[in-house]
Design a protein around this motif. Sequence first.
Motif, PDB file in Angstrom:
ATOM      1  N   UNK A 144     -12.254   6.027  57.723  1.00  0.00           N
ATOM      2  CA  UNK A 144     -11.416   5.732  58.879  1.00  0.00           C
ATOM      3  C   UNK A 144     -11.385   4.227  59.169  1.00  0.00           C
ATOM      4  N   UNK A 145     -12.508   3.567  59.019  1.00  0.00           N
ATOM      5  CA  UNK A 145     -12.568   2.118  59.222  1.00  0.00           C
ATOM      6  C   UNK A 145     -11.624   1.407  58.249  1.00  0.00           C
ATOM      7  N   UNK A 146     -11.680   1.782  56.984  1.00  0.00           N
ATOM      8  CA  UNK A 146     -10.814   1.154  55.982  1.00  0.00           C
ATOM      9  C   UNK A 146      -9.354   1.487  56.267  1.00  0.00           C
ATOM     10  N   UNK A 147      -9.083   2.743  56.538  1.00  0.00           N
ATOM     11  CA  UNK A 147      -7.709   3.199  56.732  1.00  0.00           C
ATOM     12  C   UNK A 147      -7.062   2.622  57.987  1.00  0.00           C
ATOM     13  N   UNK A 148      -7.810   2.589  59.086  1.00  0.00           N
ATOM     14  CA  UNK A 148      -7.218   2.205  60.369  1.00  0.00           C
ATOM     15  C   UNK A 148      -7.429   0.738  60.753  1.00  0.00           C
ATOM     16  N   UNK A 149      -8.418   0.084  60.143  1.00  0.00           N
ATOM     17  CA  UNK A 149      -8.705  -1.290  60.553  1.00  0.00           C
ATOM     18  C   UNK A 149      -8.600  -2.285  59.396  1.00  0.00           C
ATOM     19  N   UNK A 150      -9.415  -2.097  58.382  1.00  0.00           N
ATOM     20  CA  UNK A 150      -9.458  -3.084  57.304  1.00  0.00           C
ATOM     21  C   UNK A 150      -8.120  -3.170  56.564  1.00  0.00           C
ATOM     22  N   UNK A 151      -7.501  -2.042  56.325  1.00  0.00           N
ATOM     23  CA  UNK A 151      -6.227  -2.052  55.600  1.00  0.00           C
ATOM     24  C   UNK A 151      -5.094  -2.681  56.410  1.00  0.00           C
ATOM     25  N   UNK A 152      -5.301  -2.870  57.700  1.00  0.00           N
ATOM     26  CA  UNK A 152      -4.286  -3.494  58.551  1.00  0.00           C
ATOM     27  C   UNK A 152      -4.280  -5.019  58.413  1.00  0.00           C
ATOM     28  N   UNK A 176      -6.949 -16.947  59.434  1.00  0.00           N
ATOM     29  CA  UNK A 176      -6.499 -15.698  60.067  1.00  0.00           C
ATOM     30  C   UNK A 176      -7.416 -14.547  59.658  1.00  0.00           C
ATOM     31  N   UNK A 177      -7.779 -14.483  58.376  1.00  0.00           N
ATOM     32  CA  UNK A 177      -8.693 -13.443  57.906  1.00  0.00           C
ATOM     33  C   UNK A 177     -10.031 -13.561  58.651  1.00  0.00           C
ATOM     34  N   UNK A 178     -10.549 -14.773  58.764  1.00  0.00           N
ATOM     35  CA  UNK A 178     -11.809 -15.000  59.489  1.00  0.00           C
ATOM     36  C   UNK A 178     -11.734 -14.419  60.899  1.00  0.00           C
ATOM     37  N   UNK A 179     -10.678 -14.734  61.625  1.00  0.00           N
ATOM     38  CA  UNK A 179     -10.517 -14.250  63.002  1.00  0.00           C
ATOM     39  C   UNK A 179     -10.444 -12.727  63.047  1.00  0.00           C
ATOM     40  N   UNK A 180      -9.690 -12.140  62.114  1.00  0.00           N
ATOM     41  CA  UNK A 180      -9.530 -10.688  62.125  1.00  0.00           C
ATOM     42  C   UNK A 180     -10.849  -9.976  61.808  1.00  0.00           C
ATOM     43  N   UNK A 181     -11.617 -10.508  60.883  1.00  0.00           N
ATOM     44  CA  UNK A 181     -12.902  -9.898  60.527  1.00  0.00           C
ATOM     45  C   UNK A 181     -13.892 -10.032  61.682  1.00  0.00           C
ATOM     46  N   UNK A 182     -13.917 -11.197  62.325  1.00  0.00           N
ATOM     47  CA  UNK A 182     -14.823 -11.392  63.466  1.00  0.00           C
ATOM     48  C   UNK A 182     -14.543 -10.410  64.592  1.00  0.00           C
ATOM     49  N   UNK A 183     -13.312  -9.941  64.687  1.00  0.00           N
ATOM     50  CA  UNK A 183     -12.929  -9.002  65.741  1.00  0.00           C
ATOM     51  C   UNK A 183     -13.321  -7.561  65.440  1.00  0.00           C
ATOM     52  N   UNK A 184     -13.817  -7.287  64.234  1.00  0.00           N
ATOM     53  CA  UNK A 184     -14.203  -5.922  63.857  1.00  0.00           C
ATOM     54  C   UNK A 184     -15.705  -5.738  64.074  1.00  0.00           C
ATOM     55  N   UNK A 185     -16.106  -4.996  65.099  1.00  0.00           N
ATOM     56  CA  UNK A 185     -17.541  -4.848  65.387  1.00  0.00           C
ATOM     57  C   UNK A 185     -18.306  -4.114  64.284  1.00  0.00           C
ATOM     58  N   UNK A 186     -17.621  -3.352  63.467  1.00  0.00           N
ATOM     59  CA  UNK A 186     -18.291  -2.632  62.377  1.00  0.00           C
ATOM     60  C   UNK A 186     -18.824  -3.577  61.292  1.00  0.00           C
ATOM     61  N   UNK A 187     -18.204  -4.750  61.174  1.00  0.00           N
ATOM     62  CA  UNK A 187     -18.624  -5.714  60.150  1.00  0.00           C
ATOM     63  C   UNK A 187     -19.853  -6.443  60.663  1.00  0.00           C
ATOM     64  N   UNK A 188     -20.977  -6.192  60.009  1.00  0.00           N
ATOM     65  CA  UNK A 188     -22.235  -6.788  60.426  1.00  0.00           C
ATOM     66  C   UNK A 188     -22.402  -8.191  59.859  1.00  0.00           C
ATOM     67  N   UNK A 189     -21.968  -8.386  58.628  1.00  0.00           N
ATOM     68  CA  UNK A 189     -22.063  -9.691  57.985  1.00  0.00           C
ATOM     69  C   UNK A 189     -20.795  -9.921  57.168  1.00  0.00           C
ATOM     70  N   UNK A 190     -20.371 -11.176  57.097  1.00  0.00           N
ATOM     71  CA  UNK A 190     -19.239 -11.546  56.261  1.00  0.00           C
ATOM     72  C   UNK A 190     -19.503 -12.934  55.706  1.00  0.00           C
ATOM     73  N   UNK A 191     -19.352 -13.065  54.398  1.00  0.00           N
ATOM     74  CA  UNK A 191     -19.579 -14.330  53.721  1.00  0.00           C
ATOM     75  C   UNK A 191     -18.355 -14.703  52.908  1.00  0.00           C
ATOM     76  N   UNK A 192     -17.917 -15.941  53.034  1.00  0.00           N
ATOM     77  CA  UNK A 192     -16.845 -16.473  52.194  1.00  0.00           C
ATOM     78  C   UNK A 192     -17.510 -16.914  50.899  1.00  0.00           C
ATOM     79  N   UNK A 193     -17.048 -16.386  49.780  1.00  0.00           N
ATOM     80  CA  UNK A 193     -17.740 -16.549  48.507  1.00  0.00           C
ATOM     81  C   UNK A 193     -16.979 -17.480  47.568  1.00  0.00           C
ATOM     82  N   UNK A 194     -17.719 -18.048  46.634  1.00  0.00           N
ATOM     83  CA  UNK A 194     -17.128 -18.730  45.490  1.00  0.00           C
ATOM     84  C   UNK A 194     -17.290 -17.771  44.315  1.00  0.00           C
ATOM     85  N   UNK A 195     -16.304 -17.650  43.498  1.00  0.00           N
ATOM     86  CA  UNK A 195     -16.402 -16.742  42.353  1.00  0.00           C
ATOM     87  C   UNK A 195     -15.253 -15.770  42.311  1.00  0.00           C
TER      88      UNK A 195
END
Length: 153
Positions: free
Chosen positions: A121-129, A84-103
């Motif tokens: 505004x991005x954090x408040x209105x999109x990422x925090x959702x 679900x997180x993957x899908x939500x991040x892919x839908x945010x055009x502001x996110x240029x790169x996203x990597x699933x990390x170990x650590x």
Amino acid sequence: MDKLDDVDLRILRILQKDSKKTTKEIAELLHLTASPVYERIKRLEKKGYIKRYVALINKSQIGCPITAICMVSLRYHDEGFIDKFDRQIKALPEVQECYHMAGKVDFFLKINLKSLEDYHEFVRLKLSKIENIGVLESYFVLKEIKATTEYHF
């Protein structure tokens, strides 16, 4: 995957530096004729060695000089929450790169925006959702020391 020979590798290196080079220009650099170089490039594309061709844009010229790095840790880590997180991040055009990390953190996000206010505004209105985020740490790039899209092989 097929084993690449030296000519294939040289073609890939040339295209990484400048994908606008014509087949004729590449052939001249390799001291070959254009026809076999064209066929090799088509084969490299078909086999998936070349994913796509893009233009690298100067972020400052288009008014997006702020680069933020977000380190995200999720509260819950089962497959459904991660998908679900993957899908939500892919839908945010502001996110240029996203990597699933170990650590210590689960995800690394790279975001380019016009200003700190836009980031807020991005954090408040999109990422925090995104409901499963447990910890979000933001870092801002002061100076880009090195940025490349080239792989060395």
